[in-house]
Design an enzyme around this catalytic site. Structure first.
Site, short mmCIF file in Angstrom:
data_model
loop_
_atom_site.label_atom_id
_atom_site.label_comp_id
_atom_site.label_asym_id
_atom_site.label_seq_id
_atom_site.Cartn_x
_atom_site.Cartn_y
_atom_site.Cartn_z
N LYS A 309 20.14 19.89 64.02
CA LYS A 309 20.23 20.35 62.62
C LYS A 309 19.04 21.22 62.24
O LYS A 309 18.29 20.93 61.31
CB LYS A 309 20.39 19.17 61.66
CG LYS A 309 21.67 18.38 61.91
CD LYS A 309 22.02 17.46 60.77
CE LYS A 309 23.27 16.66 61.04
NZ LYS A 309 23.12 15.63 62.09
O1 6AU Z 1 29.35 7.10 63.93
P1 6AU Z 1 27.93 6.98 63.46
O2 6AU Z 1 27.80 6.82 61.96
O3 6AU Z 1 27.17 5.91 64.19
O4 6AU Z 1 27.20 8.35 63.89
C1 6AU Z 1 27.51 9.58 63.32
C2 6AU Z 1 26.76 10.68 63.97
C3 6AU Z 1 25.26 10.67 63.77
C4 6AU Z 1 24.99 11.66 62.67
O5 6AU Z 1 23.74 12.30 62.83
C5 6AU Z 1 26.12 12.67 62.83
O6 6AU Z 1 27.20 11.95 63.43
N1 6AU Z 1 26.60 13.27 61.57
C6 6AU Z 1 26.67 14.66 61.44
C7 6AU Z 1 26.53 15.58 62.54
C8 6AU Z 1 27.25 15.42 63.77
O7 6AU Z 1 25.94 16.58 62.43
C9 6AU Z 1 26.97 15.22 60.20
C10 6AU Z 1 27.38 14.39 59.14
O8 6AU Z 1 27.77 14.87 58.09
N2 6AU Z 1 27.42 13.06 59.34
C11 6AU Z 1 27.04 12.47 60.52
O9 6AU Z 1 27.11 11.25 60.62
O10 6AU Z 1 24.66 11.09 64.96
#
Ligand code: 6AU
Length: 476
Positions: A309
């Protein structure tokens, strides 16, 4: 020795003589008037001319080194493709137009392998839509179609539309050149040439039309078809992996110990298309981790994605991307970036990439409750993405955006079966709803897999649910 142009001229005059090209006032299929009419179907009645056409196409196309099969666009180009196949000894496949009506009949007849490179043969191109229909059926079967050779380009915008869809058109003749030959031979006069020229200029097909038809909506297109539409090379590679491994699951490997990361990659490798890391949360990080991680990615055929990011000024991003202990640009084919600081971030990444295949996912929406991102920001992010078609692989978002840009990938995090949220603002949806309602192409699952007692079993389960939802979406 007779030059290629002389042969082409003699052939053009023959076409005129057999009435395959006519000048006057004609009504088109859709009822419009046209001063030029081409009906190449008639060539089947002139075998010698057909043979000359095949020879000209082969000579003009040059080497067939990279071509495995050829396919003619039904129906007029079928016999032309047959003649080219016989003369060049390149095998041919045949596309049925009517198979859809019969249900179970095969769309493509003949022998082919997934990954074969196919040259498309067509007689006349106006908008290019017939070629695109044929290409769609072929790419759905894993056949690659990036080139077409045609007898006549009517110069009404078809070349641009094909280019927008990743297909290079080689045309033996343009309408302008054909008229030039015919005028030199006094088959037609200056006035006719003028009329046809005005007609071409006033009947250009809008290149956006074909991208806006419902069949081009990304949610209705297969990942395989979209391989050809991706402008970023890593997006194309990802589409290909998704189609061949039949998975649109990205695992968020948010673990803090190196061996745990490697173990997870090994366990979930067969079920994922992307392995997403936050490399700066690893407590015992050493660059030695990267080689085995890349080796596992290669062996299981998935892409490494560092969810960094990036959000600083361009110069700082340039350093963060390629320097420091993590050396992100050296191993992560994909990274995330915020659009908040504008073009500088993307320019920095673009310039640091060099010749490597790299791609960026821009964050347009987030799964976090209470996020400050609003509609204007999301819109501006998509506009920024449009300015970097070769760099942007896709968009991270929570709703079906950019439906008319099927070459981009929607990555949607916040996916879990067990929970609806966590205690820090994360919000979850089910695998079905992210694919069918939220428009995700790739779904990111983190704790749903990493906190499970058996990550490989959880990964397989998410993979199957996500793929089933994607298959259902295609049938809608
Ligand atoms: O399924 P989780 O909640 O354990 O993990 C979600 C993953 C984490 C966050 O840094 C990422 O997705 N993420 C992102 C990304 C991919 O950029 C954006 C967002 O809006 N929400 C989010 O959770 O690694």
């Amino acid at each position: 020795m007779v030059s290629f142009d002389d042969k082409l001229k003699a052939f053009s005059i023959e076409l005129f003589k057999i009435n395959a090209v006519k000048f006057g006032e004609f009504k088109t299929k859709v009822g419009l008037m046209t001063p030029v009419y081409c009906d190449l179907r008639i060539i089947v009645s002139y075998p010698k001319l057909m043979e000359r056409l095949a020879d000209l196409l082969i000579e003009y196309f040059g080497t067939f080194k990279d071509i495995d099969i050829i396919c003619g666009v039904p129906y007029t180009a079928l016999p032309i493709a047959t003649a080219v196949s016989i003369k060049s000894s390149i095998p041919m496949v045949m596309r049925r137009k009517e198979a859809k009506d019969y249900g179970t009949k095969k769309l493509i007849e003949g022998v082919y392998n997934e990954g074969d490179k196919c040259l498309i043969i067509e007689d006349v191109v106006t908008s290019g839509s017939s070629i695109l229909e044929t290409v769609k059926d072929l790419t759905d079967l894993g056949i690659k179609c990036n080139e077409t050779i045609v007898l006549l380009n009517r110069e009404q915008g078809g070349a641009k539309i094909l280019e927008n869809n990743g297909i290079v058109m080689h045309a033996l003749l343009t309408l302008t050149k054909l008229m030039e030959f015919l005028r030199e031979d006094k088959c037609i006069n200056d006035k006719t040439v003028e009329q046809v020229r005005d007609y071409i200029a006033s009947t250009q097909v809008d290149p956006s039309i074909l991208l806006k038809t419902p069949s081009e909506d990304r949610l209705t297109l297969s990942f395989l078809t979209r391989t050809n539409l991706a402008k970023n090379p890593v997006a194309a590679e990802l589409f290909q992996i998704m189609a061949t491994k039949q998975t649109n699951l990205c695992v968020a490997a948010d673990l803090t110990i190196s061996t745990d990361i490697l173990n997870l990659a090994e366990q979930v490798g067969p079920y994922i298309c992307v392995f997403k890391t936050h490399i700066d949360i690893i407590e015992d990080f050493h660059p030695n981790l990267l080689k085995p991680l890349q080796e596992i990615a290669e062996r299981h055929n998935f892409i490494l994605f560092e969810d960094r990011k990036f959000a600083d000024i361009g110069k700082t991003v340039e350093l963060q991307y390629s320097k420091g202990i993590y050396q992100v640009s050296s191993w992560a084919k994909l990274v995330t970036a915020h659009s908040i600081t504008g073009k500088g971030v993307l320019d920095a990444i673009k310039e640091s990439v060099g010749l490597e295949k790299r791609g960026v996912f821009l964050l347009a929406e987030t799964s976090a409750a209470g996020s400050l991102i609003n509609e204007n920001y999301t819109e501006a992010t998509l506009t920024l993405a449009e300015q970097y078609p070769e760099l942007i692989a896709g968009i991270v978002c929570q709703s079906p955006l950019f439906l008319q840009t099927p070459g981009l990938i929607q990555l949607t995090p916040g996916v879990q079966l067990e929970a609806k949220s966590d205690n820090l603002g994360q919000q979850y949806n089910s695998p079905e709803s992210v694919i069918l309602e939220k428009g995700a192409d790739v779904a990111v699952v983190g704790r749903g897999i990493t906190k499970s007692a058996k990550p490989e079993i959880a990964a397989e389960k998410y993979k199957n649910l996500l793929w089933a939802a994607y298959s259902k979406r295609l049938q809608k």
